[in-house]
Design a protein around this motif. Structure first.
Motif, short mmCIF file in Angstrom:
data_model
loop_
_atom_site.label_atom_id
_atom_site.label_comp_id
_atom_site.label_asym_id
_atom_site.label_seq_id
_atom_site.Cartn_x
_atom_site.Cartn_y
_atom_site.Cartn_z
N LEU A 30 40.01 31.13 2.32
CA LEU A 30 38.88 30.23 2.15
C LEU A 30 38.01 30.20 3.40
N THR A 31 38.64 30.13 4.56
CA THR A 31 37.91 30.09 5.83
C THR A 31 37.18 31.39 6.08
N LEU A 32 37.82 32.49 5.72
CA LEU A 32 37.24 33.80 5.96
C LEU A 32 35.97 34.02 5.14
N VAL A 33 35.95 33.56 3.90
CA VAL A 33 34.83 33.83 3.00
C VAL A 33 33.75 32.76 3.06
N TYR A 34 34.07 31.58 3.57
CA TYR A 34 33.14 30.45 3.48
C TYR A 34 31.97 30.59 4.45
N PHE A 36 29.79 28.78 6.80
CA PHE A 36 29.80 27.51 7.52
C PHE A 36 28.41 27.04 7.93
N ASN A 37 27.39 27.79 7.56
CA ASN A 37 26.02 27.32 7.77
C ASN A 37 25.61 26.34 6.67
N SER A 38 26.39 26.32 5.59
CA SER A 38 26.13 25.38 4.50
C SER A 38 26.99 24.12 4.71
N SER A 39 26.91 23.21 3.78
CA SER A 39 27.67 21.96 3.87
C SER A 39 29.17 22.23 3.88
N LEU A 40 29.88 21.39 4.62
CA LEU A 40 31.34 21.52 4.70
C LEU A 40 32.05 20.85 3.52
N ASN A 41 31.30 20.17 2.68
CA ASN A 41 31.92 19.40 1.59
C ASN A 41 32.76 20.27 0.67
N ASN A 42 32.21 21.42 0.27
CA ASN A 42 32.96 22.31 -0.62
C ASN A 42 34.19 22.90 0.07
N TYR A 43 34.04 23.20 1.35
CA TYR A 43 35.18 23.75 2.11
C TYR A 43 36.33 22.75 2.14
N ILE A 44 36.02 21.50 2.44
CA ILE A 44 37.04 20.45 2.50
C ILE A 44 37.63 20.21 1.11
N PHE A 46 37.71 22.25 -1.59
CA PHE A 46 38.53 23.38 -2.02
C PHE A 46 39.83 23.46 -1.21
N GLY A 47 39.73 23.17 0.08
CA GLY A 47 40.93 23.17 0.92
C GLY A 47 41.96 22.18 0.43
N LEU A 48 41.51 20.98 0.05
CA LEU A 48 42.42 19.95 -0.48
C LEU A 48 42.99 20.37 -1.83
N LEU A 49 42.17 21.03 -2.65
CA LEU A 49 42.66 21.52 -3.94
C LEU A 49 43.77 22.56 -3.74
N PHE A 50 43.57 23.47 -2.79
CA PHE A 50 44.58 24.49 -2.53
C PHE A 50 45.85 23.88 -1.94
N LEU A 51 45.69 22.85 -1.13
CA LEU A 51 46.87 22.16 -0.59
C LEU A 51 47.64 21.49 -1.71
N ALA A 52 46.93 20.78 -2.59
CA ALA A 52 47.59 20.13 -3.73
C ALA A 52 48.26 21.16 -4.63
N GLY A 53 47.57 22.24 -4.90
CA GLY A 53 48.14 23.30 -5.73
C GLY A 53 49.38 23.92 -5.11
N SER A 54 49.34 24.10 -3.79
CA SER A 54 50.50 24.67 -3.08
C SER A 54 51.71 23.75 -3.18
#
Length: 288
Positions: A30-34, A36-44, A46-54
């Motif tokens: 996720l970090t590699l493809v994201y 970061f010049n755009s909003s961090l909202n989607n990064y956070i 999606f990160g939480l979704l992947f954590l929950a999924g894991s």
């Protein structure tokens, strides 16, 4: 309360190393493809979704693993008191728990694009047949690596909606990372496993394990270099690679004592820190 304690024990929720090793490849991708010049909202988000999924899929996987291995677990000192092996939790109840966890994981999954959903569903058969591999091959750790690091590819396509050579190369390298650390983990049970008759890379390479581990971690480091080159990362990224390389080659391999089960567990758990170091490395490449 007793059932809750048994559920926590069954799903290993008190041992976060399991779901964190599943999560690190997701957040790497996720970090590699994201952008970061755009909003961090989607990064956070999606990160939480992947954590929950894991957490959910690791918990379901533990239950399926314990159901399949209940007769083996009874004969292994480290696992004989697990809830299913000891009879504290019935197979029927365990299956219900597993189904509920999978349904919750699916509710997490549907937040992603269709390509990510389809690709995730394709991996399910491998994820739930992994426990059977130790019966038929000395390479169950390889199948674990293929399964555990699949989130790296899913994270990439959740943003880009396509697969790239960078993501596949990183995924390939991460498979060898898992192949290495789970071989170290397997040395804890090697005596019992040989008596029972199950197979592992720990048994296959027990006479010269460090050469095998060196090969595994070397492939992983090369994949990180490949990623840096193809992502046009600056020199700071490559200099910082010295830290994960030192952690892998010096701490995990050179200082490893395969005859000491506590040392094997310590080296295995250190991969949680390694996951964080690699994440920081990717941030350095993306931002600096």
């Amino acid at each position: 309360m007793n059932q809750l304690k048994l559920f926590i024990e069954l799903t290993r929720l008190k041992k976060p190393i399991g779901f964190m090793l599943l999560f690190w490849p997701c957040i790497w991708g996720l970090t590699l493809v994201y952008d970061f010049n755009s909003s961090l909202n989607n990064y956070i988000f999606f990160g939480l979704l992947f954590l929950a999924g894991s957490i959910l899929m690791r918990s379901a996987g533990c239950i399926v693993n314990d159901i399949v291995d209940k007769n083996f677990d009874k004969k292994v000192e480290r696992t004989k008191n697990r809830p299913i092996a000891s009879g504290k939790v019935s197979v029927k109840l365990a299956l219900i728990y597993s189904i509920v966890l999978c349904v919750l994981a699916f509710l997490v999954l549907i937040n992603f694009n269709k390509f990510t959903i389809y690709m995730a569903l394709l991996s399910m058969p491998l994820a739930f047949t992994y426990p059977l591999m130790k019966r038929i091959t000395y390479w169950p750790q390889l199948f674990l690596g293929i399964t555990f690091n699949y989130g790296l590819v899913l994270a990439w396509i959740s943003i880009s909606n396509e697969v790239s050579l960078v993501a596949l190369a990183f995924y390939f390298g991460a498979i060898f990372w898992t192949l290495g650390y789970d071989t170290i983990y397997g040395f804890q049970d090697i005596k019992d496993d040989e008596i029972i008759g199950v197979k592992s890379t720990s048994i296959k390479f027990k006479n010269d394990p460090k050469k095998f581990l060196l090969l595994c971690y070397l492939v992983f480091i090369i994949s990180l270099i490949f990623v840096g080159i193809n992502m046009n990362f600056k020199l700071f990224y490559f200099i910082f690679l010295i830290i994960p390389a030192a952690q892998l080659f010096i701490f995990q391999i050179k200082k490893l004592n395969i005859l000491d089960t506590s040392d094997c567990l310590k080296k295995f758990k250190s991969n949680n820190l390694l996951g964080l170091i690699v994440l920081i490395n990717i941030f350095i490449g993306k931002i600096i």
